[in-house]
Each structure stands twice: as structure tokens, then as C-alpha cells.
Motif scaffolding. Sequence first.
Motif, mmCIF file in Angstrom:
data_model
loop_
_atom_site.group_PDB
_atom_site.id
_atom_site.type_symbol
_atom_site.label_atom_id
_atom_site.label_comp_id
_atom_site.label_asym_id
_atom_site.label_seq_id
_atom_site.Cartn_x
_atom_site.Cartn_y
_atom_site.Cartn_z
ATOM 1 N N HIS A 22 22.707 -37.097 -23.530
ATOM 2 C CA HIS A 22 23.700 -36.536 -24.451
ATOM 3 C C HIS A 22 24.364 -35.307 -23.835
ATOM 4 N N SER A 23 23.556 -34.464 -23.185
ATOM 5 C CA SER A 23 24.111 -33.252 -22.570
ATOM 6 C C SER A 23 25.100 -33.599 -21.464
ATOM 7 N N ASP A 24 24.730 -34.596 -20.645
ATOM 8 C CA ASP A 24 25.639 -35.035 -19.580
ATOM 9 C C ASP A 24 26.950 -35.541 -20.172
ATOM 10 N N MET A 25 26.847 -36.308 -21.232
ATOM 11 C CA MET A 25 28.042 -36.870 -21.855
ATOM 12 C C MET A 25 28.911 -35.769 -22.472
ATOM 13 N N GLU A 26 28.258 -34.750 -22.996
ATOM 14 C CA GLU A 26 29.006 -33.624 -23.563
ATOM 15 C C GLU A 26 29.789 -32.893 -22.477
ATOM 16 N N VAL A 27 29.150 -32.706 -21.307
ATOM 17 C CA VAL A 27 29.832 -32.056 -20.186
ATOM 18 C C VAL A 27 31.054 -32.880 -19.770
ATOM 19 N N MET A 28 30.890 -34.216 -19.706
ATOM 20 C CA MET A 28 32.025 -35.069 -19.334
ATOM 21 C C MET A 28 33.152 -34.962 -20.357
ATOM 22 N N GLU A 29 32.804 -34.857 -21.616
ATOM 23 C CA GLU A 29 33.831 -34.716 -22.652
ATOM 24 C C GLU A 29 34.626 -33.429 -22.475
ATOM 25 N N VAL A 30 33.937 -32.355 -22.104
ATOM 26 C CA VAL A 30 34.634 -31.096 -21.844
ATOM 27 C C VAL A 30 35.555 -31.248 -20.631
ATOM 28 N N GLN A 31 35.035 -31.869 -19.560
ATOM 29 C CA GLN A 31 35.830 -32.070 -18.344
ATOM 30 C C GLN A 31 37.063 -32.922 -18.638
ATOM 31 N N ASP A 56 43.048 -46.720 -27.394
ATOM 32 C CA ASP A 56 44.142 -46.463 -28.339
ATOM 33 C C ASP A 56 45.088 -45.343 -27.931
ATOM 34 N N GLU A 57 44.681 -44.498 -26.997
ATOM 35 C CA GLU A 57 45.527 -43.370 -26.616
ATOM 36 C C GLU A 57 45.731 -43.346 -25.104
ATOM 37 N N GLU A 58 46.899 -42.968 -24.689
ATOM 38 C CA GLU A 58 47.211 -42.908 -23.255
ATOM 39 C C GLU A 58 46.865 -41.515 -22.724
ATOM 40 N N LEU A 59 45.563 -41.287 -22.561
ATOM 41 C CA LEU A 59 45.074 -39.991 -22.113
ATOM 42 C C LEU A 59 44.865 -39.985 -20.608
ATOM 43 N N THR A 60 45.241 -38.890 -19.962
ATOM 44 C CA THR A 60 44.897 -38.696 -18.552
ATOM 45 C C THR A 60 43.901 -37.554 -18.462
ATOM 46 N N VAL A 61 42.922 -37.708 -17.593
ATOM 47 C CA VAL A 61 41.824 -36.742 -17.513
ATOM 48 C C VAL A 61 41.566 -36.385 -16.054
ATOM 49 N N MET A 62 40.886 -35.274 -15.846
ATOM 50 C CA MET A 62 40.583 -34.814 -14.495
ATOM 51 C C MET A 62 39.244 -35.385 -14.034
ATOM 52 N N THR A 63 39.243 -35.972 -12.850
ATOM 53 C CA THR A 63 38.022 -36.501 -12.247
ATOM 54 C C THR A 63 37.965 -36.058 -10.793
ATOM 55 N N ARG A 67 43.696 -36.746 -11.286
ATOM 56 C CA ARG A 67 44.002 -37.113 -12.662
ATOM 57 C C ARG A 67 44.187 -38.622 -12.759
ATOM 58 N N VAL A 68 43.423 -39.220 -13.652
ATOM 59 C CA VAL A 68 43.505 -40.664 -13.889
ATOM 60 C C VAL A 68 43.473 -40.896 -15.386
ATOM 61 N N SER A 69 43.772 -42.114 -15.792
ATOM 62 C CA SER A 69 43.673 -42.452 -17.211
ATOM 63 C C SER A 69 42.211 -42.422 -17.652
ATOM 64 N N LEU A 70 41.986 -42.210 -18.945
ATOM 65 C CA LEU A 70 40.617 -42.142 -19.450
ATOM 66 C C LEU A 70 39.886 -43.462 -19.241
ATOM 67 N N ASP A 71 40.574 -44.579 -19.407
ATOM 68 C CA ASP A 71 39.890 -45.859 -19.191
ATOM 69 C C ASP A 71 39.445 -46.001 -17.743
ATOM 70 N N THR A 77 33.169 -43.979 -13.635
ATOM 71 C CA THR A 77 31.855 -43.422 -13.956
ATOM 72 C C THR A 77 30.811 -44.531 -14.031
ATOM 73 N N ALA A 78 31.160 -45.625 -14.681
ATOM 74 C CA ALA A 78 30.207 -46.717 -14.892
ATOM 75 C C ALA A 78 29.734 -47.337 -13.585
ATOM 76 N N ILE A 79 30.631 -47.470 -12.610
ATOM 77 C CA ILE A 79 30.223 -48.159 -11.370
ATOM 78 C C ILE A 79 29.375 -47.282 -10.456
ATOM 79 N N THR A 80 29.128 -46.042 -10.884
ATOM 80 C CA THR A 80 28.164 -45.208 -10.152
ATOM 81 C C THR A 80 26.755 -45.376 -10.721
#
Length: 286
Positions: A22-31, A56-63, A67-71, A77-80
Motif C-alpha cells: 500500500h505504501s509503495d502504491m501511495e508513493v506511485m500515486e504521488v509521483q 476514462d481520463e487522458e492523463l500523462t504522468v512522470m516516469t 512523461r507517458v500516459s497513465l495507462d 510498471t506491471a512488466i517489472t
Amino acid sequence: MSKFNRMTIVAAAEVAADFNSHSDMEVMEVQWGIDGRCNVSSKSARVASWAKLACDEELTVMTENGRVSLDRALVETAITAPEALRDSVAWNRLVAGLRFDGFEVMETETSVTSRFSWDGEATKKVLTLVRMLPKDIPGLDFREAENEVVALLDRGGFAVAKGHLKQAVSAFQRGEWSSANGELRNFFESYLNEIAVALGYVGGGDSKAKRDFLGDNVQPPFLLADYNEWNANNQKPQYVQGLMSRMHPHGGHPGLSEEEDATFRLQITLITARLFLRRFSQRKAV
């Protein structure tokens, strides 16, 4: 429009949750800038929130890759995921969904520098996302192909063929390759049968008789000898019969996985169906 279908996105969120706390996921949400927008009551609730935002939303996020789309961030993330998790139901659905989206998960080696200077460089294996086919060639988006094929089946009233296609895609998305292959064979055979009947075929006879009708008896011919789609001489190369034979192989073949074979069959079946169903639709419109 997202590069990935909903099943892929949901599966990616599930896989990511499997190896993050949960903590890891929270950090990713902040990022990613989505903190405060997700249900944090449980992992499954968090997964649902991530997937819903990505769909549902066209969000771009920092990785790490910029910057890439949230999807895309969810998939990357999943393939790691650790190797031990790459046999789960969610992982299998992720891989199947990515194949349907035109992507392959490939294992590659990359150089890493050791923390200790005397060790020099080492290599480690990582999974990367690779396009299966060039993105700029029209007609190779298989989700788009499926949508058009379904619309053309509805327009022609080909309910039986539509049912087989629906079952094939559902089985493919579940990773049930043999079932998907069987339904794809039924789909290919069925829509050609239904086209033959719609163009005037009368009587019993097997599917071969209906294909012969489409190539020889209906005027103008529906299956074109000039394109080697059909030929009265069974000894000559012909695409339709060749594909029918390819859809009925006996046993596995060395070097070809069930997933690869099922993906090939889905792709070539959708492209072929789109060609013939478009031709039928245009013919009926004249």
C-alpha cells in the motif's frame, strides 16, 4: 484513444498491486499526480481506481522514461514484476491483452555498472514492451479491426459468425489458446457460409461447396481467382483454402508457442474477415 484495451489496463493494475505494498502504491500515486483521487480502502479498490483513471481520463504522468500516459505507466510498471509472479492469472491476462493491442513482452539483456569498481559491468535480464507490427501502416490495429468486423457482421445479419468471433476473442483474452483457435476456425468457416447463402446459395452441401459457389457459381465471382483466393483446380495455390488448412494443423510445432500461434491466427483472421466482409457490404450496397 488509449493504446491499450480495458482488459490490458485492469490486468496491469492488478499485476502492479501484486508486488507493491500500500505504501509503495501511495508513493506511485504521488509521483503520478493522482494522490487523493483513489480509493485506498483495499488493494482491489486501489486497482479499480487506477484502472478507471487510466481508461476514462487522458492523463500523462512522470516516469523514469519521461512523461507517458497513465495507462502506459501502469503497463511499464506491471512488466517489472518479479519472475515468480509471471504465471499468475493477472499476468496471463496482461500478456494476452497486450498481444491483442499489438505489443509483445520481450526479454532483453542490459548492462549495469556494479557498485564495486572491481566488478566492472554486468548484465541483467529485463522485460521490455515491443510493437509486434509497424504502427504507421493502416489496418493493423486489431482492436479497430475487431470493431469494424463486428459492425459488418451486424450489418450483414451474420449472427452465427458473430457469436463464434465473440467466443474466440473471449477465450483469447483468458489465455485459452486452443479454445480461441477452435472458435476462430468456426468463425472463418461460418461467415463465408453466411455470405454464400446471402448471395443465393441454395441446398445442403458442406462448407467447401459454399466456397466453390462463391468462387465459380455466383456472378460476378465473390472469391477472386485473379487474386488466387479461389481456383477450380484444387492443385493450384488458393488463399481461402490455404488459410482453412492453416487453421486445422495437427499437433504443435517446435519453436512456436501456443500464444504465438493463437496471436497469429487472431490477427490474420481479423484482417481476412475485414477484407471479405467489406467486399460483401459494398456488393450489397450496389
